[in-house]
Design an enzyme around this catalytic site. Sequence first.
Site, PDB file in Angstrom:
ATOM      1  CE  LYS A 115      -4.205  -1.903   2.002  1.00 16.44           C
ATOM      2  NZ  LYS A 115      -5.235  -1.792   3.058  1.00 16.44           N
ATOM      3  CE  LYS A 199      -8.159  -9.460  -2.781  1.00 20.32           C
ATOM      4  NZ  LYS A 199      -8.021  -9.352  -1.313  1.00 20.32           N
ATOM      5  CE  LYS A 202     -13.915  -1.664  -0.272  1.00 15.35           C
ATOM      6  NZ  LYS A 202     -13.890  -1.302   1.148  1.00 15.35           N
TER       7      LYS A 202
END
Length: 335
Positions: A115, A199, A202
């Site tokens: 991240k 994956k 969002k």
Amino acid sequence: MEQPQNRVFSGVQPTGNLHLGNYLGAIRNFVPLQKTHECIYCVVDMHAITVWQDPKELASNTREVVAAYIASGIDPSTNIIFNQSKVSAHAELAWILNCVARIGWLNRMTQFKDKAGKDREKASVGLYAYPVLMAADILAYRATHVPVGDDQKQHLELARDTAQKFNNDFCVQDFFPLPEPLIMGPATRVMSLRDGTKKMSKSDPSDLSRITMRDSADDIAKKIRKAQTDPEPLPETVEDLKDRPGADNLVGIYAALAGTSKADVLALFPGAQFSVFKPALADLAVEKLSPITDEMTRLMADPAYIDKVLAEGAGRAHAIADPILARVKEIVGFI
């Protein structure tokens, strides 16, 4: 202090655009647990702000997660549904556990590396330390079980290590249970509709990459129609899907929605072209998701009801967490 035997804690981040992966990989699995476990389902809004959130959107997204919980079949009268920031035990215990957990443990967390990316020095301290807050979320209720996906196993290990070290450091063997992972049948890993190797997310810039829990029937059909595949028909065996990520993803989604296996799906559509399979998948997705979408829309139109659920859930969460936190403070030596 009596230790519960079957207490589940889990949470979903309110970062908007709840999608099919969130539903199949997490929320749907919470529903059957309410028959066998004492369930605490949190909206982890404190985790969400590890990266910047628009305050108005955060509030709306928090309510959306509650709506998704209830619309999917979680009963707020028998389960505890609340948002993390309403119960201060999470933050207070996180600080104490920050002083128990080791930097070396956090340095091994692969999600932070993913991240934070190349700009690690610009990442928030919260993004680095949030596995300890996650441990506090679980241990504040002395939860015994946590439903986990592949990407959360490392964080649960950190929670177990932190619980064990606290117990050892303060000579209170077994005060914190070592929470066990709860594996809900075969893992449902939903990938992007535009790239079967990534994956479903969002944050993907393409809206066509995901089916959200608020999509209309037309949106769902359009996104499945445009989903990445290849020119070959469906194979006969699951083994033959291995090097076909787009096809494997769509077959996996069908299997998860139908509550069956990939092998059964391939047996149902032997050698089918995607021009046949995609419409069948779209029909199934609409059949399963539309009632949830409709109920979410109804609930989102009544924010006062959602806020009442959150307030009542927070009261019940406080009743469990506050005595545990008080005992932790005693153990540590706070007066």
